[in-house]
Each structure stands twice: as structure tokens, then as C-alpha cells.
Design an enzyme around this catalytic site. Structure first.
Site, short mmCIF file in Angstrom:
data_model
loop_
_atom_site.label_atom_id
_atom_site.label_comp_id
_atom_site.label_asym_id
_atom_site.label_seq_id
_atom_site.Cartn_x
_atom_site.Cartn_y
_atom_site.Cartn_z
N HIS A 213 -3.23 -12.02 35.80
CA HIS A 213 -4.13 -10.87 35.88
C HIS A 213 -5.37 -11.25 36.69
O HIS A 213 -5.62 -12.43 36.96
CB HIS A 213 -4.57 -10.44 34.47
CG HIS A 213 -5.38 -11.46 33.75
ND1 HIS A 213 -4.83 -12.61 33.23
CD2 HIS A 213 -6.71 -11.54 33.47
CE1 HIS A 213 -5.76 -13.34 32.66
NE2 HIS A 213 -6.92 -12.73 32.80
N ASP A 215 -9.67 -10.33 36.60
CA ASP A 215 -10.68 -9.82 35.68
C ASP A 215 -11.38 -8.63 36.31
O ASP A 215 -11.81 -8.71 37.47
CB ASP A 215 -11.71 -10.91 35.34
CG ASP A 215 -11.08 -12.08 34.60
OD1 ASP A 215 -10.05 -11.86 33.93
OD2 ASP A 215 -11.64 -13.19 34.67
N HIS A 270 -5.06 -15.14 37.89
CA HIS A 270 -4.90 -16.36 37.11
C HIS A 270 -4.07 -16.09 35.86
O HIS A 270 -3.82 -14.95 35.50
CB HIS A 270 -6.27 -16.94 36.73
CG HIS A 270 -7.19 -15.97 36.04
ND1 HIS A 270 -7.81 -14.91 36.70
CD2 HIS A 270 -7.61 -15.88 34.75
CE1 HIS A 270 -8.56 -14.23 35.86
NE2 HIS A 270 -8.45 -14.79 34.66
N ARG A 280 -5.25 -25.39 22.93
CA ARG A 280 -6.26 -25.11 23.94
C ARG A 280 -7.20 -24.03 23.41
O ARG A 280 -6.75 -23.00 22.91
CB ARG A 280 -5.61 -24.64 25.24
CG ARG A 280 -6.58 -24.44 26.40
CD ARG A 280 -5.84 -24.15 27.70
NE ARG A 280 -6.71 -24.22 28.85
CZ ARG A 280 -7.41 -23.20 29.33
NH1 ARG A 280 -7.32 -22.01 28.75
NH2 ARG A 280 -8.19 -23.35 30.37
#
Length: 340
Positions: A213, A215, A270, A280
Site C-alpha cells: 500500500h 500511505d 511498501h 516485530r
């Protein structure tokens, strides 16, 4: 490295497992050594920022001025939350739009191997009842989030002002004023990607933690613990893995900034892949303008060029973005179509 307790995410539908692993394939690319590194205290920072935004839409900053104490405190509080039993975390969800979410990303069918907290940066709008799930002292979390967001917003504004200088925009705060506005529609997100036990014996296979996607906001400020997973897409469509760095920040150009620069800066696509062995944790500040703000290319950057985009308000674009799938090209609906 942050060590988390056994993740609360227990299962994923088998069909999703197949689709997700197929999408990720065996994309365990070597770490990309070409991520621009920018020292914000350096004299040439403004020129390097512009170059990175034009070529990649993504860069890393050091000497950013955000105290490590703020970073470690908030990461510790986040770790405590994600270590809670699922039933306790669900008291903060589902996100509407703020709160706790698990696997479901948005409302249009996107899923990932992730759980997350989405918070309004105006913390007074997050009730004490909501914050109480973080323990007996919700003010501790409120203070930790406030300190972190304030420091990161100031850093984002410094970057945007250096950017304006590098672009030779007379008004140095042309971009940063939108984040500093009392009505700024900025949000803060904490993502937790547990290790995926199903992949322990499938070496070379990855699962999508958060799908590809861009941002929609102006700028995104990201940091994570020392665990890999973040990938960005190059102009040729190849995915590259970003080396983790828990003390620096990564900066993404958002869709709105791409429009304001008339396409000169690129909104970077990304995604995040799961790590087979490590958890993570990432924290992202999304700097957005007020809902009523009109988004259009800045006249000072046009230099006789035609605008590539129709003017729209942030509210209109945000509504369009939230009605789309993650991988959709949202800007296509706002591009000017040349007459044939």
C-alpha cells in the site's frame, strides 16, 4: 531486541495462508544498501531530502532529536499491552476507527498476520475507559504517547521545512503548518507482528503481515524494534528489504505530498513480511492535514506545468482511501485525464 510473550494471534484461515504465502512467494531478498541516510543536522540535509523524495519516496534519518527515553518507554508499554491475553486486548476493540484490531485491516477484506492499536493523536479524544485496559495507571500510557507523538511531530515538521527549503518554496512552513494545525487529522499506529509458527519449517517462505500500500497522508514517520520485515517497491516493481534500525526513523512520502508536489515526489509503496522467529513491533506517526484542507499542487512548484491532479479536500481523499483495498491506486480517481 524486544522479546514478547507467546502471541495471542492463534489461527489464520487456511485459504488466507495459501493466498498470503503465494503473494509473498519466496521474497526474502537481501537487505537493500541504497536507502538514503540523512543527518538532519548536516548542512546539505535539505538537498538530500529532496533527492530522496524524488528518487525513492523513502529515506532514513539520524540526529533526529527524539529522546531514546521516549522511544523505549512507549515501546515497553506497547510490549506489555500486546503480551496481554487476547480477551483483555479485545476490550479496546474493534477499531471504530480507533482502538485494537486483530488480523482485519480496514473494512474491505484486507487481512494480515498483525495486531495493532490505532490512536488519535489528540489523546483527549481517547477516553480513560479505553486507556484503562493498559493497566492500573492509564495516565502513564497517555504521558508516554503524548511525549513520543510531540517529539516525532516536531521532527516531521523539521523534515517538511527542510524539504520546503530544498524545493525553494518561499513559505518555509508550507507543509509543516498542516501538521501543526489544531485541526490536523494525524493518527498514530502501533503494529505487532508475532512470529508465524506455521512457517517455522517452511524455510524461504514468507507471510504477509501488512499488504502492499501507499500511505494517504502527507508524511509517515516509522520506527521499529530490531526485527526485519519492511519492504519497499522500487520504480521497476522489484521489492527490496529494508535493514532494521531501532534507533533511527524511516520517512515515507504520502499520497498527499505527491499531489502537493505535482508528482515530483513519489508516494512509496511498501509492505511488511512476517519474521519466522522474531516478533516485530513498529510505531508509525501519520502526519495528516485538517479534514477541510484543500489538497492540490503548490503554485510555486508548477513553473508553467499543468496540474496532474484535481483539487480535493483531505476529507474527500480520506473517505475514498478508506473505501478502497490496501493495494488500490487511490490517486487514480483524482488524476486529471488529458483530453484525447
Amino acid at each position: 531486541m524486544v522479546v514478547l510473550s507467546k502471541p495471542a494471534i492463534k489461527q489464520m484461515a487456511s485459504s488466507y495462508m495459501r493466498n498470503s504465502m503465494a503473494a509473498a512467494g519466496s521474497s526474502s531478498a537481501a537487505f537493500f544498501s541504497g536507502v538514503p541516510l540523512i543527518d538532519l543536522s548536516a548542512p546539505d540535509a535539505k538537498h538530500l531530502i529532496v533527492k530522496a523524495c524524488e528518487e525513492l519516496g523513502f529515506f532514513k534519518v539520524v540526529n533526529h532529536g527524539v529522546p531514546m527515553e521516549f522511544i523505549s518507554t512507549l515501546e515497553s508499554e506497547s510490549t506489555k499491552f500486546f503480551s496481554l491475553p487476547l480477551s483483555e486486548k479485545q476490550r479496546a476493540g474493534p477499531p471504530s476507527p480507533f482502538g485494537y484490531g486483530n488480523k482485519q485491516i480496514g473494512r474491505n477484506g484486507d487481512v494480515g498476520w498483525v495486531e495493532y492499536l490505532l490512536l488519535n493523536t489528540h489523546l483527549e479524544s481517547n477516553s480513560d475507559g479505553f486507556l484503562s485496559i493498559f493497566g492500573q495507571d492509564p495516565q502513564k500510557l497517555r504521558s508516554a504517547v503524548n511525549d513520543y507523538i510531540s517529539a516525532v511531530r516536531n521532527m516531521a515538521c523539521e523534515i517538511l521545512e527542510l524539504m520546503a527549503e530544498g524545493l525553494k518554496i518561499q513559505q518555509r512552513n508550507a507543509f509543516s503548518k498542516l501538521l501543526m494545525d489544531e485541526e490536523s487529522d494525524s493518527v498514530f499506529r502501533v503494529n505487532h507482528y508475532p512470529p508465524c509458527p506455521e512457517l517455522q519449517t517452511l524455510k524461504g517462505t514468507n507471510m504477509i503481515g501488512f499488504g502492499e500500500h501507499t500511505d494517504p497522508q502527507i508524511i509517515s514517520v516509522l520506527r521499529s524494534n530490531n526485527t526485519s520485515g519492511l519492504q519497499i517497491s522500487l520504480a521497476d516493481g522489484n521489492w527490496i528489504s529494508v535493514p532494521p534500525d531501532q534507533s533511527s526513523f524511516f520517512i515515507n512520502v504520502g499520497d498527499s505530498l505527491q499531489v502537493m508536489t505535482n508528482g515530483r515526489f513519489k508516494s512509496v509503496k511498501h509492505r511488511v513480511l512476517t519474521n519466522r522467529l522474531k516478533s516485530r513491533v513498529s510505531m508509525i506517526y501519520f502526519g495528516g492535514p485538517p479534514l477541510s484542507e484543500k489538497i492540490a499542487p503548490l503554485p510555486s512548484l508548477m513553473k508553467g506545468e499543468e496540474s496532474l491532479y484535481k483539487e480535493f479536500t483531505w476529507f474527500e481523499y480520506k473517505r475514498s482511501a478508506y473505501n478502497s483495498r490496501l493495494a488500490d491506486n487511490r490517486l487514480v480517481h483524482f488524476e486529471r485525464i488529458a483530453a484525447s
